[in-house]
Structure formats: C-alpha cells, structure tokens
Write an enzyme that holds these catalytic residues in place. Structure first.
Site: not given
Length: 466
Positions: A123, A337
């Site tokens: 992440d 992201d």
C-alpha cells in the site's frame, strides 16, 4: 456508510477509552490509518492475490490514507514529520519476485529470525506496517498457521511504554498509541470501511535471504483484526517500510486482471531496489508545496503528481489543470495509490468524464445503479461493445507522460453481468483529492524513485514483467 463526522467522533470516543487502558477492538494504517481510513484491501516478494472477505470486497475500491483525514489529523501528521530524525545511511536492497493480482496486491513477506512468511497488502497510501500476530486462546485451539508467532523469532521485541513512540500526549493521529495494562505500547486503527485492528508496537526484522535483512523496524503486531492480512505501508511517512530502511526505489507491474486462464490469476512483477527496465521509463517529479498549502486537506505523505488532463477517444476533456492541483487548502491533490482499487476524481473533473461517457454510450447506461456507493457509470451488456463506444482513455501528466487505458480494459466486471467504468467521485470518500488506483495501473511499470523524488511509468506486458 456513516457520515464522516459521525465516524470521526466515534474514533475520538474510542481513543478516549483506549487511553484509559480499555482494550477496544480497533486498528490499522493504509491504506495509514490510525486515522479513519477507507482502505482497499490496498510491494516483490511472493505477492499473491486473494479476494478479501465479502465485507471488505464491497469497499475494496475505497481509498486509503488520504480518504478521510480531518484538519487536525493532517496538521498532526505534518507537525510530526518536522520532528523526524534523518534516516540512517542508505543500504542497498535488491529483491524481486512475481505476484498475482485480483483487487489488491498481497505480498508474502519473510519476517523474523528465522523468517515466517506473512501476507500483507502492498500500500503506497499507508504509513505504519502491521502483521497478524497469533493469539493462543487455548492448547486445544492453536492459532491460524498464517499468523506470526513471536515466540519463534529471536529478533522480535516489544516496545515498552517508556519508548518515545509511546509518550503520554494528545493522540498523534498518524499513529494513536497508549500504554496498556502490561506497560507495553498499544496502538489502535479503525478504518471507515469497517476494518478493525489493534495490538502492540514491536520491533522486528524482514529477512530476505541469509545475507540480506533489514534492521529491526517498528511494526504493528495485531492481536485483534477483522481481516486476516496485514499492511505493508510504503508512503513517505517516517514509519513506512520504505522510510525506515531508507529505500532508494521500488517498482511494481500490475497485470491485466481480466486475463485469467483456467481460473488462474495473471502474474506481475515487483522489485525492491533497481529495476533493469527503468531505462525505458518516463519520469515525472513528485510535487512539493509550501507549508501553507499542506493544511487542512493536503496529505504530505502521499506520492503527489502533476496530472494535467484526461482524454477520452480523440477528445481532450475541458478540465482546467488547476483542478488536478492542490489549492490553498490542499484540495485537488493528485496521488498514486496502489492500495486503492479504482480511480477517484474531484467533482468538476468527474462531471466532465461522466458527461462525455453519457454522450458516447448514454443509451446503454444502467439507470439508477451505483456500485459500492461510488461508481455510477455502469452498464449491462457486452463490455467490449461498450468499450468501443467510449474508446481509449488517457491520463496526461507533466512532461508529456501518459497512462493509456485501452478501450478493451476500460470497464471492470463488478458481478451479475454488470460492468462499470473504474472511476468514481472522490466526494463519495469524503475527500477532495484525485486518486489514481491500481485498476488504472494495469500493464504499466510504476516506479517510486525515492532518492530523486520522482515516479516513473513504463508500458509493459506485466504478465511477462520478470
């Protein structure tokens, strides 16, 4: 979904009790998040793909870190970054592996001495990394074999309350900690999609090989969580995995999700350190802004890039470049992201995209349908036919760098014969940011060159990336 204010006050309520040593079942980071976070269970070690729990999958496209910061949360993060000591001298890490992909990138990392493989969501929108630690309930009910067993690792240690990370103070919203009844440093993370996790802060090594391991890093050791996977935080925060080891660069190549053969997920590639394909990458600089622009809506820990436009077919949409840049309050930031599944745009940009999609394929639009509370450009029927009507989509960045989303993969199968354009309103996340998720990173090498503060993109067949 509860309103943002409701979730925020609920978080304050939980933190209040946590500071009184009441053991609440909360937690996490992404996609960073001690803050309220909308995480998409959203770097190469064996990355495996696994669909999340049914509950999590419904919100898998929701953003990580940036999704739900309050003014105070953002201010605390920026203030804390100022106090961070310089990272240790750089060490050269070189590691590569293949991975599978469904809606999240899930990496199996070798942690501890000797190493135990732990599943973690890669992440780039999270800071603190955490793993699932076992909790022996009884001799007759052993912990799941996939959890980490601290008793088997000689390099494992717990952080006591006397550690600077656990000093009594107003809660640090980037990492809410408290002192538990055992005088150990306790953390709690609560994600707005309902994901909970809590446990103790610990120090532990990542052991890549007999000759290559990290020093002990600060991690979360979750004893209670609603998910069975941890988080590998890779943003620019002081406690991210990348920052703690002073990583120079990392990259990943997400394969096309629809290209499944015999129910096997496609394979992509991941590099920790140098990528031999980087000579062909096109780079854009990470954007920096005056301190005055970092509050209240700007996430200073995210990978912020200069998006300048969007094309659909041959037409460049009439969207001002300023819409993709932070304003004086930080709204309009554009970030990359890996932990968010889909792409989200601020209202003005989203409306222009939707207007063009309706013009091209409006009669086939599924009226009154919204997937997951965020995607409303959805269709019944043949997705290839609809893709041909809409055409290719291109994300335009500075320096002429582009990400091409072919018409053949512009639609995502969300089940029951419905296919949606993988773009939603960021307003549905409670933020005013543009977030480029992993769905629009397929068949593209994405490299985070931390040493030179830039992001590189390279076209690739990610199923053949290693």
């Amino acid at each position: 979904m509860a309103s943002f204010s409701t979730l925020f006050f609920f978080l304050l309520f939980l933190i209040f009790f946590n500071f009184n040593n009441i053991n609440l079942s909360l937690a996490h980071s992404k996609h960073s998040k001690t803050t309220i976070v909308y995480h998409s269970f959203s770097h190469s070690f064996p990355l495996i793909s696994a669909r999340l729990s049914q509950h999590a999958s419904k919100t898998s496209f929701i953003s990580s870190l940036a999704s739900s910061r309050t003014k105070k949360q953002r201010q605390e993060n920026a203030n804390n970054e100022k106090a961070v000591k310089p990272p240790p001298p750089s060490s050269s890490y070189n590691y590569k592996s293949s991975f599978n992909y469904s809606m999240a990138l899930i990496v199996a990392l070798p942690i501890g001495t000797p190493p135990q493989n732990q599943q973690m969501v890669l992440d780039t929108g999270s800071q603190l990394s955490w793993i699932q630690c076992n909790k022996r309930m009884s001799p007759r009910k052993p912990p799941p074999p996939t959890t980490f067993d601290p008793s088997l690792s000689s390099s494992f240690s717990l952080l006591p309350c006397t550690n600077p990370m656990c000093k009594p103070r107003i809660p640090d919203f980037s990492l809410p900690t408290s002192c538990d009844q055992n005088r150990l440093c306790h953390y709690s993370y609560f994600y707005a999609d309902g994901t909970l996790a809590e446990g103790n802060l610990v120090r532990e090594k990542f052991t890549f090989s007999s000759s290559q391991s990290t020093p002990p890093l600060i991690l979360g050791c979750a004893m209670n969580s609603t998910e069975n996977k941890g988080i590998l935080g890779m943003n620019m925060g002081r406690l991210s995995f990348a920052s703690q080891i002073n990583l120079q660069k990392f990259s990943y190549c997400v394969p096309i999700r629809q290209a499944q053969v015999n129910n096997k997920l496609p394979t992509g590639g991941f590099y920790l350190g140098h990528n031999p394909s980087s000579d062909s990458f096109q780079y854009i600089n990470l954007l920096t802004f005056p301190e005055s622009q970092r509050m209240p809506n700007f996430d200073p820990l995210a990978y912020t890039v200069g998006l300048v436009g969007i094309r659909i077919g041959p037409k460049k949409l009439n969207i001002s470049e300023s819409i993709f840049r932070p304003d004086a309050g930080g709204s309009g930031q554009t970030m990359i992201d890996s932990g968010t599944q889909y792409t989200f745009l601020v209202e003005e940009a989203y409306n222009k995209v939707r207007e063009e999609v309706v013009r091209l394929a409006g009669p086939k639009l599924k009226k009154g349908y919204v997937y997951g509370g965020s995607l409303d450009m959805c269709f019944d029927g043949n997705p290839m036919e609809i893709g041909r009507l809409i055409g290719d989509m291109v994300l335009e960045f500075e320096k002429g760098v582009e990400i091409l989303i072919n018409k053949e993969r512009i639609m995502d199968d969300v089940g029951n014969g419905v296919h949606c354009l993988g773009i939603g309103r960021s307003q549905s996340l409670g933020v005013a940011s543009n977030i480029i998720g992993n769905f629009h990173q397929q068949n593209v090498w994405v490299e985070f060159d931390l040493a030179n503060r830039r992001v590189g993109f390279g076209k690739a067949d990610c199923s053949k990336s290693l």
